[in-house]
Every structure is written in C-alpha cells, then in structure tokens.
Enzyme design. Sequence first.
Site, PDB file in Angstrom:
ATOM      1  N   SER A  23      26.664 -15.548  13.916  1.00  0.00           N
ATOM      2  CA  SER A  23      27.343 -16.525  13.066  1.00  0.00           C
ATOM      3  C   SER A  23      28.681 -15.879  12.678  1.00  0.00           C
ATOM      4  CB  SER A  23      26.259 -16.501  11.846  1.00  0.00           C
ATOM      5  OG  SER A  23      26.236 -15.253  11.354  1.00  0.00           O
ATOM      6  N   ASN A 110      18.837 -11.047   4.099  1.00  0.00           N
ATOM      7  CA  ASN A 110      18.170 -12.277   3.455  1.00  0.00           C
ATOM      8  C   ASN A 110      18.896 -12.593   1.959  1.00  0.00           C
ATOM      9  OD1 ASN A 110      17.025 -12.512   5.837  1.00  0.00           O
ATOM     10  ND2 ASN A 110      14.763 -12.307   5.067  1.00  0.00           N
ATOM     11  N   THR A 155      36.587 -59.460  -8.594  1.00  0.00           N
ATOM     12  CA  THR A 155      35.296 -59.366  -7.997  1.00  0.00           C
ATOM     13  C   THR A 155      35.072 -59.878  -6.851  1.00  0.00           C
ATOM     14  OG1 THR A 155      34.420 -61.326  -9.314  1.00  0.00           O
ATOM     15  CG2 THR A 155      34.487 -59.397 -10.547  1.00  0.00           C
ATOM     16  N   HIS A 156      34.256 -59.533  -5.783  1.00  0.00           N
ATOM     17  CA  HIS A 156      34.070 -60.095  -4.418  1.00  0.00           C
ATOM     18  C   HIS A 156      35.316 -60.166  -3.837  1.00  0.00           C
ATOM     19  CE1 HIS A 156      30.072 -61.533  -5.968  1.00  0.00           C
ATOM     20  NE2 HIS A 156      30.908 -61.750  -7.198  1.00  0.00           N
ATOM     21  N   SER A 277      54.779 -46.336  13.580  1.00  0.00           N
ATOM     22  CA  SER A 277      54.247 -46.471  14.897  1.00  0.00           C
ATOM     23  C   SER A 277      54.989 -46.190  15.828  1.00  0.00           C
ATOM     24  CB  SER A 277      53.776 -47.983  14.781  1.00  0.00           C
ATOM     25  OG  SER A 277      53.483 -48.567  16.181  1.00  0.00           O
ATOM     26  N   LYS A 283      56.418 -50.618  11.437  1.00  0.00           N
ATOM     27  CA  LYS A 283      55.462 -50.312  10.684  1.00  0.00           C
ATOM     28  C   LYS A 283      55.649 -49.053   9.721  1.00  0.00           C
ATOM     29  CE  LYS A 283      51.462 -51.662  11.241  1.00  0.00           C
ATOM     30  NZ  LYS A 283      50.737 -51.211  11.998  1.00  0.00           N
ATOM     31  N   ASN A 285      52.641 -46.915   7.878  1.00  0.00           N
ATOM     32  CA  ASN A 285      50.742 -47.089   7.836  1.00  0.00           C
ATOM     33  C   ASN A 285      50.656 -46.070   6.684  1.00  0.00           C
ATOM     34  OD1 ASN A 285      50.950 -48.749   9.787  1.00  0.00           O
ATOM     35  ND2 ASN A 285      50.985 -47.257  11.597  1.00  0.00           N
ATOM     36  N   GLU A 290      43.897 -43.897   4.953  1.00  0.00           N
ATOM     37  CA  GLU A 290      42.797 -44.093   5.993  1.00  0.00           C
ATOM     38  C   GLU A 290      41.887 -42.922   6.376  1.00  0.00           C
ATOM     39  OE1 GLU A 290      44.453 -47.034   9.163  1.00  0.00           O
ATOM     40  OE2 GLU A 290      46.008 -46.542   7.750  1.00  0.00           O
ATOM     41  N   TYR A 317      12.667 -16.876   4.179  1.00  0.00           N
ATOM     42  CA  TYR A 317      13.825 -17.038   5.127  1.00  0.00           C
ATOM     43  C   TYR A 317      13.585 -17.519   6.412  1.00  0.00           C
ATOM     44  CZ  TYR A 317      18.046 -16.375   7.779  1.00  0.00           C
ATOM     45  OH  TYR A 317      19.267 -16.507   8.633  1.00  0.00           O
ATOM     46  N   GLN A 322      20.936 -20.628   8.598  1.00  0.00           N
ATOM     47  CA  GLN A 322      22.280 -20.031   8.971  1.00  0.00           C
ATOM     48  C   GLN A 322      22.877 -21.289   9.169  1.00  0.00           C
ATOM     49  OE1 GLN A 322      22.970 -16.579  11.475  1.00  0.00           O
ATOM     50  NE2 GLN A 322      23.442 -17.952  13.063  1.00  0.00           N
ATOM     51  N   LYS A 325      25.716 -22.760   6.242  1.00  0.00           N
ATOM     52  CA  LYS A 325      27.124 -22.491   5.937  1.00  0.00           C
ATOM     53  C   LYS A 325      28.241 -23.589   6.632  1.00  0.00           C
ATOM     54  CE  LYS A 325      25.811 -18.404   6.843  1.00  0.00           C
ATOM     55  NZ  LYS A 325      24.316 -18.620   6.358  1.00  0.00           N
TER      56      LYS A 325
HETATM   57  N1  ARG Z   1      23.512 -14.677   9.582  1.00  0.00           N
HETATM   58  C1  ARG Z   1      22.232 -14.915   8.909  1.00  0.00           C
HETATM   59  C2  ARG Z   1      22.385 -16.288   8.234  1.00  0.00           C
HETATM   60  O1  ARG Z   1      23.400 -16.771   7.859  1.00  0.00           O
HETATM   61  C3  ARG Z   1      22.246 -13.897   7.769  1.00  0.00           C
HETATM   62  C4  ARG Z   1      20.855 -13.511   7.509  1.00  0.00           C
HETATM   63  C5  ARG Z   1      19.994 -13.006   8.644  1.00  0.00           C
HETATM   64  N2  ARG Z   1      18.751 -12.537   8.289  1.00  0.00           N
HETATM   65  C6  ARG Z   1      17.643 -12.401   9.322  1.00  0.00           C
HETATM   66  N3  ARG Z   1      16.633 -11.985   8.816  1.00  0.00           N
HETATM   67  N4  ARG Z   1      17.792 -12.606  10.454  1.00  0.00           N
HETATM   68  O2  ARG Z   1      21.446 -16.828   7.616  1.00  0.00           O
END
Ligand code: ARG
Length: 457
Positions: A23, A110, A155-156, A277, A283, A285, A290, A317, A322, A325
Amino acid sequence: MDKMWAGRFDKALDKQADDFNSSIHFDKKMYKEDIKGSIEHALMLSSVGIITKEEYEKIADGLNSILEDLNSGKLTFDENAEDIHMFNEAELTKRIGDTGKKLHTARSRNDQVALDLRLYMRNQANDVVALLRELIGALKEQAENNQDAIMPGYTHLQRAQPITFAHHLLAYCMMLMRDVTRIEDAVKRMNYSPLGSCALAGTTYPTDRDMVAKSLGFDGICLNSIDGVSDRDYCIELESAFATIMMHLSRLSEEIILWSSWEFKFIELDDSYTTGSSIMPQKKNPDMAELVRGKTGRVYGDLMATLTMLKGIPLAYNKDMQEDKEAIFDATETVIKCLGVFVPMIKTMKPIKENMYNAATKGFINATDLADYLTKKGVPFRSAYKIVGTIVGECIKKGTTLDKMTLEEYKAHSDIFEEDLYNEISLETCVAKRISRGSTGYESVKEQLKYVTEFLK
Ligand code: ARG
C-alpha cells in the site's frame, strides 16, 4: 526485500501477490503523521520506562532526520516496501541500528494505521473547512453586490416568483455553512486516539495512552481497543460530508451552466474559468462547473466503496480495511480541487442584471402578488387565485403581460381592481413587500447577510 515478518515463512511472498498487497504507493501520503505518531509513542515508552531516555532521543533524532530527508526529497520512498509504517521503521533501523527495532514495542500496525489516518484526515478536514469558508465568503460578497438584482425564482425550472440574485446565492451560503458544521461535528467525534489498542487486545506493557493522545491533540483515547483498530466511521462521516458538499457544488454548477447559456445569460464567467471549442469559434464553455458536476459521482462512489468494504468484515482488523485510504484520499482530493477552482470562479463571475430583470418581466411571476392584492381587499384567496388565473389566460391569448393590461380589462374580471394594482405588481414592489423573515425582501436579505458574516467571523 525481506519482510519484517519473514521469520515464520519458508518461502518469500510471490512478486505479484507482493505488489497486490503493498500500500506504500498511496499510504506514503501519511508519512508525516506516521513519523509524528512514532515520536510521541517513543516518548511515552521512555516516560513509563519501557525504553531509556537515550533510546528515545536516538529514535526521535532518527525519525526527524527521515522526516527532513523525505520533505527535502533527499530520501525517496522505497516502492517495494509493504507500507509507509514498514518503510519508516526499516529506514529508522538502517539509520540508528538496533535501537530502531525497539520502536514497535507495545504497538501494532493496526493501531498505527488507525492513528495515522485520523491525524491525516483531521488536517485534510480542516483544509476543506477553510476552502468552504472561502467559498461562502465569495458567494456572500456577490450577494452583497447584487441585493437589487431582481431575477425570476424558479420551481420546476418554470418562472415562479421574483427574487433577488442575492437571495438565491445566500441559499448556497446556508447549504455550505451546514457543510462546515457537518465536518466539524465529524472531527469532534473522530478526535480520539486509537494508538495503544495494539493489534486488538491491548498490551501487557504499562503504557500511557492518554499521554500520547494528549500530545497528538486528541480529546481522549478510543476506550475499547477492538473498536480502536476497527473503527472507520470517521471515514464514512467525512466522505458523506464531502459527498454532500459535492451535491451542493453540483447543483450550483448546474445553475452556473444554465445561467451562462445564451438562453439565460444571467452571468458571464471570467475567461480564465472557461474554455473554447476546437471547432466552433464562438464557444465559451463552462468546463469547470461541468467537471465539478461530473466529479460528484466519484465522491459518491468513494463513500459507497467504504460503506460496502466495511459492511461484511468481522472485528477487528482485516486487510480489506487497507481499501479505506484510496477512497477517502480520492474523495478529499476531489472536493479540495473542486472548491479550489470554485472560489475564484465565483469571485470573478459577472452577473448581468438587465438580463435577469428582463427574464423576470416575462412569465407572470407577479401573478401571486396580484392574487394577494385582491385578497388584501377582502376577496378569499382561492377566488382571487381563480380570477388571476383567468386574467393570465387572457394575457397569454393576447400576447401581453399583467402590467400592460388596462384597468378596464381588469375591471371586466372584478370591479375591486383599482389603479394601485400596477404599483402592487411591479417587480420592485413584489420583492420589497416580502416582509417575512427568510424571504427575498430587502430587509430579510440584509438579515441573512449579517448571519453569514457572523458565521465567517
Ligand atoms: N497497510 C495496512 C493498511 O493500510 C496497514 C495495517 C496492516 N496490518 C496488518 N495486520 N496487516 O491497513
């Protein structure tokens, strides 16, 4: 690279599986938070006597040098590292030797990742709030300058009643102010430290979790260690607040797109926030608006992804987490980018008051006021409504408007009509006579402007 956990295994992780599992390419964003959390953790370890003061100092110096080198670009992330936590720890040990291996005492990745993400998102949430406040300020300023700009309220998407452009923009201020407080509420709820939850069950070491929580600016600790490592409610709350912001921006975008069309031409966007454009020379835009409207779907998707990721996983956990994120980073970056471009676009937008006014003169948007005129002279509202409806029908047939009908024509419908009706249905009167709080009336708009100004203080 040998994994820190390699001891238990006979074979190395398959290359493809390793890439899949890693990660670092997205959690490296949290390197500052990871280092800060580790320094405070080490300080706590030394203060309760788990490591010595000298060891803490060595660790803190090592981590600070990593931070400096990452900031300056002298050190780059090892894309083969499993994640940012492993990377920082390995780099620390490389720099200070065996003492570096003591850092991970009474801690697990964790609770570490849970901590890092809270710290990171707390900052990001503040950035979003700052941008929201800027946008509210820009809208408020446009509202202040356009208190006399009468336009049709819809409205509408049908012309309904006269309002001022200020009143319309202030509605968006109210929406965005709720967005601010929604984020602030979420931050309040998330501001508890998970660190010290360890893998899930806590630790046998005499740690001082409150000390770390305090030094990292938390209001307290997550009191249940299982919850500490498994809770991602704050991601959902923030993503949901971000999704709501996007929905608001998307509605405003839609109006900006309509207003800048030749059919409306209520506003002119600044050249710096529009595009041309490749084929049609005429144009101009409204691409920014948008794109914001288009990106709204992504942020909804991020929220959905997180909700779905969490719904089936048992405590505590699981690696599924993961996935939290990339979703929340994408939602955050999207909302920040959109707000970033919206603020100057709103600041430089030029309202075209004549066109708003012209549109307001068509479409019988003073019909309610004409009915109110009769009602105030004693005609029951439903009867007045019917009389005015018939008059509007007659206008449409004759191709005229209410203000152009003669008194004689009016009297044919009811002899209650007098000369004063014309003043009553002028657009200015229609707006000025809206005296209820929160209305489009001039006084009410002033009260709303004051409210927004107070909020921004
Ligand atoms: N890269 C992991 C995450 O984003 C970190 C935690 C990993 N923990 C484990 N027990 N493998 O969640």
